[in-house]
Design an enzyme around this catalytic site. Sequence first.
Site, PDB file in Angstrom:
ATOM      1  N   ARG A  72       0.846  -1.188   0.000  1.00 25.53           N
ATOM      2  CA  ARG A  72       0.000   0.000   0.000  1.00 25.53           C
ATOM      3  C   ARG A  72       0.881   1.238   0.000  1.00 25.53           C
ATOM      4  NH1 ARG A  72      -5.172   0.186   3.971  1.00 25.53           N
ATOM      5  NH2 ARG A  72      -5.582  -1.773   2.894  1.00 25.53           N
ATOM      6  N   SER A 174      -8.476   0.453   0.631  1.00 27.15           N
ATOM      7  CA  SER A 174      -9.482   0.445   1.694  1.00 27.15           C
ATOM      8  C   SER A 174      -9.881   1.858   2.107  1.00 27.15           C
ATOM      9  CB  SER A 174      -8.955  -0.365   2.886  1.00 27.15           C
ATOM     10  OG  SER A 174      -9.978  -0.591   3.830  1.00 27.15           O
ATOM     11  N   ASP A 332     -16.827   1.246   4.722  1.00 28.59           N
ATOM     12  CA  ASP A 332     -15.720   2.018   4.168  1.00 28.59           C
ATOM     13  C   ASP A 332     -15.648   1.792   2.654  1.00 28.59           C
ATOM     14  OD1 ASP A 332     -14.663  -0.550   4.108  1.00 28.59           O
ATOM     15  OD2 ASP A 332     -12.703   0.036   4.881  1.00 28.59           O
ATOM     16  N   ASP A 334     -14.039   0.105   0.442  1.00 28.41           N
ATOM     17  CA  ASP A 334     -14.004  -1.236  -0.155  1.00 28.41           C
ATOM     18  C   ASP A 334     -14.909  -2.208   0.593  1.00 28.41           C
ATOM     19  OD1 ASP A 334     -12.303  -1.315   2.085  1.00 28.41           O
ATOM     20  OD2 ASP A 334     -11.135  -2.975   1.255  1.00 28.41           O
ATOM     21  N   ASP A 336     -15.126  -3.521   3.556  1.00 25.86           N
ATOM     22  CA  ASP A 336     -14.713  -4.592   4.460  1.00 25.86           C
ATOM     23  C   ASP A 336     -14.809  -4.173   5.927  1.00 25.86           C
ATOM     24  OD1 ASP A 336     -12.509  -2.885   4.533  1.00 25.86           O
ATOM     25  OD2 ASP A 336     -11.011  -4.473   4.305  1.00 25.86           O
ATOM     26  N   ARG A 337     -15.147  -2.905   6.189  1.00 25.00           N
ATOM     27  CA  ARG A 337     -15.307  -2.427   7.560  1.00 25.00           C
ATOM     28  C   ARG A 337     -16.689  -1.816   7.726  1.00 25.00           C
ATOM     29  NH1 ARG A 337      -9.748  -0.778   9.881  1.00 25.00           N
ATOM     30  NH2 ARG A 337      -8.311  -1.628   8.329  1.00 25.00           N
ATOM     31  N   SER A 436     -10.409  -1.984  14.836  1.00 25.50           N
ATOM     32  CA  SER A 436     -10.574  -0.945  13.814  1.00 25.50           C
ATOM     33  C   SER A 436     -11.764  -1.257  12.915  1.00 25.50           C
ATOM     34  CB  SER A 436      -9.297  -0.778  12.999  1.00 25.50           C
ATOM     35  OG  SER A 436      -8.844  -2.024  12.505  1.00 25.50           O
TER      36      SER A 436
END
Length: 622
Positions: A72, A174, A332, A334, A336-337, A436
């Site tokens: 990243r 992300s 979020d 993408d 995934d959260r 998170s």
Amino acid sequence: MEETGVTGDLNVNLRWPSTGDLQLDKAVQQWVDWDRNPWTRAQLDSLVEACHLDDLRSRLCSRMSFGTAGLRAPMGAGFNRINDLTIIQSTQGLYAYLCRCFADLSSRGVVVGYDTRGQEESGCSSQRLAKLTAAVMLSRDVPVHLFSTFVPTPYVPYAVKKLGAASGVMITASHNPKEDNGYKVYWCNGAQIASPHDKEVLRCIEEQLEPWNASCWDEKLVDHSSLRTDPLTQINSCYMDDLTSLCFHRDLNSGCTLKFIHSSFHGVGHDFVQQAFRVFGFAPPIPVPEQKDPDPNFSTVRCPNPEEGESVLELSLLLADRENAQIVLATDPDADRLAVAEQSNGCGWKVFSGNELAALLGWWMFFNWKENHPDPVDTESIYMLATTVSSKILQAFARTEGFLFEETLPGFKWIGNRIHELSKTGNRVIFAFEESIGFLCGSMVPEKDGVSAAVVVAEMAVYLQTKKLSLNQQLHNIYRTYGYHVSKTSYITCNDPPTIQRIFSRIRNFDRDASYPKECGGVRIVHVRDVTTGYDSSRPDLRSVLPVSRSSQMITFTLQNGVVATLRTSGTEPKIKYYSEFCAAPGESDVSQLEEELRKVTDALVDEFLEPDKNHLIRRFV
């Protein structure tokens, strides 16, 4: 760096003014020889012409490495940036490593997905980078299951397992700032790659730096290759079918009177969350119109991370007030959260922390497990998992209820791989999380999943409403039963890596050589665990049970008053994160006193150990 093939006096061969630094000249030459993207070529040319040597060294004289979420970095020209060339190099290295590990790679293939990010000035978009990833594999006759549109990150590992692929790649950064992008790699078990695979892939990348041929740059190869398939329809259908395994009270959902708001934070989540709600029998949530559609600039938010709380949920909360909605769900970019907020009896909004949501979801998953598995023997083979910097609330559940609990290093790649290991011995993980706001309900995919978590939270809220309870009321019921777990999580930004090294070196030599701090805020420190060095003072052999992680910094302090506090560097951003938690015994109900004691210790942790003013650290803006 490899030699470029330039011979003789380098300056004679240069097509641009020498920088005066031979190593840098070689790196620039290498970039010019290999890069075919006109935007990033132009970026580098302008840096050379302006003699921005420090910027050039930063971009060209080091490479990216795998952190807690893969590769990243900012998009743009340079070997340690995300761009066409580094994605091609990374995929060539991944291919070389997969060839060593899978004799049947040519039949298993790889899965490739992407989010909605893009940057005009570098000519980079997640879609383009995904097509180049596919092109590299196709140029070596490897089948590629490339999604035809953007998808949530968990769709890639889900597809890897469902299709039996050798590996998967997700192009995403992300919740990072808009300037960033990333390259997330999944193994055949559906979990993100961890050691030793990550180190071996990096080694193979270093051995495959020069692009093989023109096909690697041909993003249109995916349109006419017979080896490319689009798994979108099949995977989406299978995912939604499997999602029904998490639906426990469909009879209540169709008559739901609660109203939900959903923000996809300008990312991929809108369509998929809408579908998930329909699968559970709900009317779809009301979308935040300004944030429903993809926007790589994330125009309406200060930062695209719903974990930041109320300051970035403003549009969602305003819409909820207008619509008289009770619950806000925010995935979020993408997906995934998941962040969740609940209306507090007309007195504003309660935005749940990741640890608080985990308490609710962990309770919910075990409550429904017991309903369907009344035999206590069944409980002996089920697990819940959490990263070591997350709340210990699941551990408290496990002690009382008799199931098993384990901690992992930070990062869902460790959770995903542990899920796989446990499944091989007949054990089942019913819930896992990282503080998170990363949650996994069930184990249909070994990755955090904001889509499934969103609809599970919705059903839990509907069930609790039938008991005349809100989410927040149930959270306090949980704490009264299992003990209050009061936590604080935040971060400080540090853009200078040597400063971070000095800070942690000072902590390890606080009073004298190899001596950690003895107290924090006047409270005695009884144990220290340093995962970076492998030290744990609480163990008879002084060795940490968690794997040593020398590539990042992480030190945990256990204090005499029961507070556990951790300092660690982020694996994805230039941050020092800090985590503290006060785990009270059941029945201890003076929450304000617990919070005050935790605040004192946390403030001392930051001020005494990190010294923000002296080290010019940037405190979190809330």
